[in-house]
Design an enzyme around this catalytic site. Structure first.
Site, PDB file in Angstrom:
ATOM      1  N   CYS A  13       0.839  -1.207   0.000  1.00  0.00           N
ATOM      2  CA  CYS A  13       0.000   0.000   0.000  1.00  0.00           C
ATOM      3  C   CYS A  13       0.872   1.255   0.000  1.00  0.00           C
ATOM      4  O   CYS A  13       0.606   2.211  -0.738  1.00  0.00           O
ATOM      5  CB  CYS A  13      -0.922   0.000   1.222  1.00  0.00           C
ATOM      6  SG  CYS A  13      -2.066  -1.387   1.316  1.00  0.00           S
ATOM      7  N   CYS A 360       0.237 -12.598  -6.600  1.00  0.00           N
ATOM      8  CA  CYS A 360       0.419 -11.376  -5.823  1.00  0.00           C
ATOM      9  C   CYS A 360       1.450 -11.586  -4.721  1.00  0.00           C
ATOM     10  O   CYS A 360       1.387 -12.563  -3.978  1.00  0.00           O
ATOM     11  CB  CYS A 360      -0.899 -10.937  -5.201  1.00  0.00           C
ATOM     12  SG  CYS A 360      -0.714  -9.456  -4.201  1.00  0.00           S
ATOM     13  N   ASP A 404      31.832   1.389  27.175  1.00  0.00           N
ATOM     14  CA  ASP A 404      32.537   2.441  27.901  1.00  0.00           C
ATOM     15  C   ASP A 404      32.370   2.141  29.388  1.00  0.00           C
ATOM     16  O   ASP A 404      31.437   1.447  29.789  1.00  0.00           O
ATOM     17  CB  ASP A 404      31.931   3.798  27.549  1.00  0.00           C
ATOM     18  CG  ASP A 404      32.564   4.919  28.339  1.00  0.00           C
ATOM     19  OD1 ASP A 404      33.801   5.002  28.359  1.00  0.00           O
ATOM     20  OD2 ASP A 404      31.817   5.704  28.955  1.00  0.00           O
ATOM     21  N   ASP A 600      27.624   6.357  26.928  1.00  0.00           N
ATOM     22  CA  ASP A 600      26.632   7.217  27.563  1.00  0.00           C
ATOM     23  C   ASP A 600      26.054   8.255  26.608  1.00  0.00           C
ATOM     24  O   ASP A 600      25.226   9.058  27.001  1.00  0.00           O
ATOM     25  CB  ASP A 600      27.205   7.901  28.807  1.00  0.00           C
ATOM     26  CG  ASP A 600      28.407   8.790  28.492  1.00  0.00           C
ATOM     27  OD1 ASP A 600      28.649   9.064  27.296  1.00  0.00           O
ATOM     28  OD2 ASP A 600      29.100   9.210  29.427  1.00  0.00           O
ATOM     29  N   ASP A 686      -2.865 -15.885  -1.199  1.00  0.00           N
ATOM     30  CA  ASP A 686      -2.378 -14.526  -0.931  1.00  0.00           C
ATOM     31  C   ASP A 686      -2.941 -13.983   0.377  1.00  0.00           C
ATOM     32  O   ASP A 686      -2.189 -13.725   1.315  1.00  0.00           O
ATOM     33  CB  ASP A 686      -2.762 -13.586  -2.073  1.00  0.00           C
ATOM     34  CG  ASP A 686      -2.319 -12.165  -1.764  1.00  0.00           C
ATOM     35  OD1 ASP A 686      -1.089 -11.937  -1.705  1.00  0.00           O
ATOM     36  OD2 ASP A 686      -3.184 -11.301  -1.534  1.00  0.00           O
TER      37      ASP A 686
END
Length: 710
Positions: A13, A360, A404, A600, A686
């Site tokens: 769509c 389809c 870290d 961070d 489908d």
């Protein structure tokens, strides 16, 4: 321009709308998210008017309306979509009304045919014609807009062909099943959307604003920055803000995924939607309703769901070639047996029409984005923000995660534990260090300034303040150049003999970070600071190990301090790294396998960008939400393992969906050519597969989180 487009149930769509609008003069930057039903585009109105844009979308069978910025939904109000418009119940939608009409006509047709046999299947013609009229018009509009191989076109040709060869009952059942399939797709897609939109309902309908010592009730959506609200025990926090009075524990798990209530006191930030557990709080509003954490999460997730993953792009390219191939196969099925072998035209036209319905690619195209969007939504509901399908796919492939230390594996709230003056007094040493560090946002700098404030040490004015990343901070204080830096920096400046190595080593062996204060090139003292590991960090690292992922800590701290933290958490350590050294370590890890970097979000930008996936820990701060490829809102180290597990589950779901979509089509392709299945069963290849794929993807929303230090 932003539009709300109703009726989009699958990526096909969205592609139809993008193709149609892309052909209009003056229309650029078209982006459509079928999941959030949001259309974004740029329009030069000298080339194409707004009315033409809206008319084009409506001609394709979709509803369209102007869309404002995301609005927060108040608790207890009518359910609304992301644009603030009330959502109809599914049975009131146009698709439901059309399906009901065709169902009534088909049922009446079968009943009349049974009561009046002389009519045969003629009584079923109205049902087929209604469907052909609606879907045929849409097919023609799509063909004109650049999408000739749409499911509407294939279904319309099959229905018309069935009517021409006298298979009226088949034609009516085909349009009924197709319409019902579209309705079911819409219901399933709506369920997926509700996973994120439910976040908006966490914000309460009203808030208590304190004015003149009196609390009055106002709509939460109208709160203004700077107003002070009263949050009683049991109330939800109505807005992002800062505590100005009171102490309490706040349950922020609905937003951040943090399972343990978070203590709040004066100065603590709070997030809209959190539940106040114990004491009353007064909270100063810092963000308007349309810009609070929940609204930003919804906006970021919508953008992430609109982005296409590598797998989704591959399948779209594949389906673009697959559909024309199946159409060619259907044409050959119709003409070759009758012309080449004298077979019956009716039989092979019928089988060719069935092949059109099987051709389809809706289920195949939907297989990946349905799982990706559900995975992103599932993560957001547990405080794991993922910035798109590509990031979600890559996270599951990582074999090493670099962390870290400060603010990531540790709390990021170091405290000054030792003052070791080499000359003068401890107060003088602390005062000079605080003067240099005043104004800095670095956690170590804040700790030094806070210690000076706690002890009442006056902070002298400083000028020419400068930061040497990974080495030191320096400024001119009282006419002296004062530097606060690592022992390595002090040795480079003053020589090894001037630094008490034994004292430094003893402090570092205790897991403390040592900084040296140097005045005019002469060391005047040491400060030791310690930052404790985060609760749950050990379990989070262990969870990664169980997933087969290597954990490495990258820190600018010295080897002894890094080793002490590493031993406590069971993580491999690379210490004494400057920012450029972290990049080198990331590159080395990447050479072996995909790597993620966790930081961070403030000082780790280059390393986050260099890794295959950057993950920011920031507790909902702007930096954490806007940087990196993913963010852990709850500051939970265990969230990294949850991300990896969610990514892998999503990829498994994608593989299942692709297998279902292609498997069903392969089975029906064979049975149709052999004459075993009918037209109405072909349409299930489908619509049935599309519904199955969507429902399978929705399972990710109900998937329990990984227990990893949560």
């Amino acid at each position: 321009m932003r539009y709300k487009v109703a009726g989009m149930d699958c990526p096909s769509c969205a592609t139809k709308i993008e193709t149609a609008l892309g052909r209009l003069p003056g229309v650029t930057d078209v982006g459509v998210s079928y999941h959030s039903q949001v259309l974004r585009l740029r329009v030069d109105e000298t080339g194409t008017s707004r009315d033409r844009v809206e008319g084009t979308i409506r001609s394709l069978g979709f509803q369209v309306e102007d869309m404002d910025l995301i609005q927060v939904v108040a608790e207890g109000e009518a359910e609304v979509d992301a644009g603030g418009a009330a959502r109809e119940a599914w049975w009131k939608a146009p698709k439901a009304r059309l399906t009901g009409l065709i169902a009534v006509l088909a049922a009446a047709g079968f009943a009349i045919s049974a009561l009046v046999p002389a009519l045969g299947d003629g009584a079923l013609v109205p049902a087929a014609l209604v469907g052909l009229w609606v879907f045929g018009r849409r097919a023609v509009a799509l063909a004109r807009a650049g999408s000739p191989f749409s499911i509407e076109m294939l279904m319309s040709i099959a229905t018309l062909g069935a009517l021409i060869i006298g298979e009226t009952a088949e034609a009516s059942v085909v349009v009924l099943l197709f319409s019902a399939g579209e309705l079911l797709e819409g219901i399933a897609a709506g369920s997926a959307r509700s996973g994120i939109q439910a976040l908006a309902a966490l914000v309460p309908r009203t808030a208590l604003v304190i004015e003149g010592g009196v609390a009055r009730e106002v709509p939460a959506s109208r709160l203004e920055i700077g107003q002070v609200t009263l949050v009683r025990p049991g109330d939800r926090v109505p807005a992002d803000g800062e505590v100005v009075d009171g102490e309490s524990d706040v349950d922020e798990s609905p937003v951040t995924g943090e399972s343990v209530p978070v203590p709040k006191r004066v100065g603590s930030p709070v997030i809209a939607g959190g539940i106040n557990a114990t004491g009353a709080l007064r909270v100063r509003v810092t963000r308007a309703a349309a810009d609070n954490t929940i609204a930003r999460i919804i906006h970021l997730v919508e953008e992430a769901q609109a982005s296409k993953s590598p797998t989704a792009r591959f399948i779209e390219r594949f389906s673009a070639r697959y559909t024309p191939f199946v159409i060619l196969a259907a044409v050959l099925t119709v003409v070759v047996p009758p012309l080449g072998f004298g077979a019956d035209w009716h039989t092979w036209i019928y089988r060719g029409l069935a092949l059109l319905l099987i051709g389809c690619p809706c289920a195949l195209v939907l297989s990946t984005p349905a799982a990706i969007t559900s995975g992103i939504a599932a993560g957001a509901r547990r405080g794991l923000l993922i910035k798109g399908g590509a990031a979600l796919e890559t996270i599951g492939k990582v074999r090493a995660v670099a962390f870290d230390k400060t603010g990531t594996l540790t709390l990021g709230r170091p405290r000054v534990t030792d003052l070791v003056p080499l000359s003068g007094t401890g107060r003088a040493l602390l005062g000079l260090a605080a003067a240099v560090e005043s104004g800095s946002s670095h956690p170590l700098a804040r700790a030094i300034v806070e210690r000076a404030a706690d002890e009442g040490v006056p902070v002298r004015p400083a000028r020419a303040q400068e930061a040497l990343p990974g080495r030191a901070a320096r400024a001119v204080v009282g006419g002296k150049l004062v530097e606060v830096g690592s022992p390595r920096h002090a040795i480079e400046r003053c020589g090894a003999a001037s630094i008490p190595a034994d004292s430094v080593a003893a402090l570092e062996d205790d897991g403390k970070t040592v900084v040296v204060v140097v005045a005019d090139g002469v060391p005047i003292g040491l400060l030791a600071l310690r930052d404790e590991p985060r609760p749950g960090a050990l379990a989070g690292i262990a969870a990664l190990g169980q997933l087969g992922v290597r954990a490495v800590m990258l820190t600018g701290d010295n080897a002894r301090t890094g080793a002490a933290i590493g031993r406590a958490l069971g993580v491999e350590v690379k210490a004494g790294l400057l920012p450029k050294d972290k990049l080198t370590e990331i590159a080395a890890l990447k050479s072996a396998a995909p790597v993620a970097m966790v930081g961070d979000g403030i000082n780790d930008g280059p390393a986050l960008a260099a890794a295959d996936v950057g993950i920011a820990m920031g507790g909902g701060t702007d930096v954490a939400l806007e940087t990196a490829d993913a963010a852990l809102l709850g500051n939970r180290v265990g969230g990294v393992a949850e991300l990896v597990a969610l990514s892998r589950a999503t990829m498994t779901n994608i593989h299942q969906n692709v297998a279902v979509a292609l498997g069903l089509k392969a089975v029906f392709l064979v049975t149709t050519v052999l004459g075993v299945t009918d037209l109405w069963l072909a349409i299930l290849a489908d619509t049935g597969a599309t519904v199955l794929v969507t429902l399978n993807a929705l399972r990710l929303l109900r998937r329990p989180g990984v227990s990893a230090g949560s």
